[in-house]
Design a protein around this motif. Structure first.
Motif: not given
Length: 384
Positions: A182-201
């Motif tokens: 679970v920690s790995m996918v959260v890390m990976h999901g966080g990395a993806w969202l930093t790439l694909k989104t801006d601002g507060p997200i």
């Protein structure tokens, strides 16, 4: 010479052991961030529009990413029939929960925005969280049970029998592996969202993703210490026949402390795998703090590669050891399909896998760029 004899049987078995690893790692690297976004969404997206942005960050790619899981399951069925028979029957309830959770994802993605009511959307948001959390946890628990050994045996007619229960799979070490997953996918999901989104997200994703990266390092180290100091591994004591028939009962196996560390002493180069797990997680943590985007995602993928590869090289040549009857443990040398079957499958893979990789790369290139509120408002009919 017969065509399939161009590659000898032991080499084909090794190739298919590696290919199964490639498919499973490919699933974790691609669909892993989809699962991670599902787990992260309630925490990083606090308004309806923010949740829609998070979903649209994975919306165009999650279906293609999930294909890696189907390929992995199909490859296990065709290349390692005893492994498929034992795991998909013995872990039936666990597999059912995974599939039920994964079914929630397409339903939630398609139906969430069909009605404007807050309660309706909140229920689907909860379903999408379950669709990310449950498969991640159970996949990790399954890996932990592979290291511990599954309680199965074979009858004299070579029919596999499972001697355990679903609750028996939830031991302390498998649960530790589940939390690591679970920690790995959260890390990976966080990395993806930093790439694909801006601002507060993106900011919240960096915060939670960096916390998850730290958790990956701590839990991976803790799991390694348990495997080294406390967990019994498995070792073949009879002569190893690499080109023999696929009959798991033709060998002798013992359980002994520290056996899973033997390969590292024999082949020190295998330490590359756990090193990649730590280096990737540490790099992802640093990358998120430095607001790097592409580099963070690549380092997160490196960590996933390292963690999963560590399990594979630690257990080799075991695929699934048996805690109930160690001699019945499944290994690379006695659980594969025939020489001809492996060769035909390898030729097919050599043709179609590059096509899949090329198409996947093209899709990611076409869909490159950040998801914004303006884009979603502009494409209301197609956005999630």
């Amino acid at each position: 010479m017969i065509l399939h004899e161009l590659i000898d049987y032991p080499t084909l078995r090794i190739i298919w052991w590696a290919l199964i690893g490639v498919l499973l790692i490919g699933f974790a690297m691609t669909d892993g961030f989809d699962l991670g976004v599902g787990v992260l969404s309630p925490f990083v997206a606090r308004t309806d529009m923010e949740r829609r942005i998070a979903l649209n960050a994975i919306g165009p790619v999650w279906e293609g990413n999930q294909v890696w899981l189907i390929l992995g399951g199909g490859a296990i069925f065709a290349a390692w029939p005893p492994l498929y028979a034992v795991s998909f029957s013995g872990f039936y309830l666990a597999m059912f929960l995974v599939l039920a959770a994964l079914i929630l994802r397409p339903v939630g993605m398609k139906y969430r925005s069909k009605r404007p009511e807050a309660a309706w959307r909140a229920r689907w948001d909860a379903a999408l969280f379950v669709a990310g959390f449950v498969p991640s946890l159970i996949f990790g628990v399954a890996v932990g049970n592979a290291l511990v050994g599954a309680p199965f045996y074979f009858t004299t007619e070579m029919v596999p029998r499972y001697a355990g229960s679903f609750l028996g799979l939830l031991g302390p070490f498998p649960l530790l592996c589940g939390v690591l997953a679970v920690s790995m996918v959260v890390m990976h999901g966080g990395a993806w969202l930093t790439l694909k989104t801006d601002g507060p997200i993106a900011e919240r994703s960096r915060r939670y993703g960096s916390m998850a990266a730290l958790a990956v390092m701590v839990l991976f180290a803790l799991g390694g210490l348990v495997v080294w100091l406390l967990l019994d591994g498995y070792r073949i004591t009879s002569p190893i026949v690499t080109d023999g028939p696929s009959n798991p009962l033709l060998k002798s196996v013992v359980r002994e402390p520290g056996a899973w560390m033997t390969n590292y002493r024999t082949y020190p180069w295998m330490l590359i795998a756990p090193a990649a797990g730590f280096i990737g997680a540490a790099g992802a943590w640093l990358g998120m703090r430095a607001r790097s985007e592409v580099g963070t995602l690549l380092l997160s993928k490196l960590s996933i590669f390292g963690v999963i590869s560590t399990v594979g090289v630690s257990m080799f040549p075991f695929l699934l050891p048996s805690s109930h009857a160690p001699d019945a443990s499944l290994t690379v040398w006695d659980s594969s399909s025939s020489h001809l079957t492996l060769f035909i499958m390898l030729v097919s893979t050599a043709i179609f896998l590059p096509i899949i990789l090329a198409y996947t790369s093209w899709v990611y290139r076409v869909l490159w760029g950040k998801v914004t509120e303006e884009e979603i408002r502009r494409t209301t009919d197609s956005a999630y």
